[in-house]
Design an enzyme around this catalytic site. Structure first.
Site, PDB file in Angstrom:
ATOM      1  N   GLU A  76       0.828  -1.207   0.000  1.00  0.00           N
ATOM      2  CA  GLU A  76       0.000   0.000   0.000  1.00  0.00           C
ATOM      3  C   GLU A  76       0.859   1.252   0.000  1.00  0.00           C
ATOM      4  OE1 GLU A  76      -3.896   2.058   1.986  1.00  0.00           O
ATOM      5  OE2 GLU A  76      -3.312   0.057   2.629  1.00  0.00           O
ATOM      6  N   MET A  77       1.932   1.251   0.771  1.00  0.00           N
ATOM      7  CA  MET A  77       2.827   2.406   0.799  1.00  0.00           C
ATOM      8  C   MET A  77       3.384   2.683  -0.592  1.00  0.00           C
ATOM      9  SD  MET A  77       6.277   3.035   0.732  1.00  0.00           S
ATOM     10  CE  MET A  77       7.142   4.564   0.954  1.00  0.00           C
TER      11      MET A  77
END
Length: 133
Positions: free
Chosen positions: A55-56
């Site tokens: 996600e980052m």
């Protein structure tokens, strides 16, 4: 569309995970994360750590794509875990699938030190205007 040119400031969770950025652009983000410190009770890399890592990578690539005065927020993340890893470092590569005016989607592939795929993720971010202070 012009993209932001800055050094990513890691969030608190990213720092706890030990993420190190190697390359950044809207089209391709590359980073590493240690397995040690990110394992679950069975001694394997925690699936949640892999998901947060993915996600980052996808979110920051989308923020870079968004451009000045805009930002990106995740609206969908799915992660498939292919194999366990117990030690070393994993590498994540986010590759743009679609960089649109309102939506940015990336595929994220996480591999172990031998280049074997640990997980595959897809993240979709909604591009928004930033709120004025």
């Amino acid at each position: 569309m012009a993209h932001r040119d800055w050094t990513i400031e890691l969030g608190e969770l990213d720092v706890k995970l030990g993420i190190v950025i190697l390359e950044q652009s809207p089209e391709r983000m590359v980073a590493t994360m240690p397995v040690e410190g990110n394992r679950q009770g069975y001694g394997l890399l925690h699936g949640g750590a892999s998901a947060a890592f993915a996600e980052m990578l996808g979110s920051w690539a989308a923020v870079l794509h968004a451009g000045e005065g805009r930002t990106a927020v995740g609206v969908d993340l799915n992660v498939t875990h292919h194999r366990g890893v117990r030690s070393g470092t994993v590498t994540g590569v986010a590759t743009a699938i679609r960089l649109g005016r309102k939506i940015a989607s990336h595929e994220v592939v996480v591999t172990d030190e031998e280049g074997k795929r640990v997980c595959t993720a897809r993240i979709t971010n909604l591009i928004l205007d930033e709120a004025a202070d």
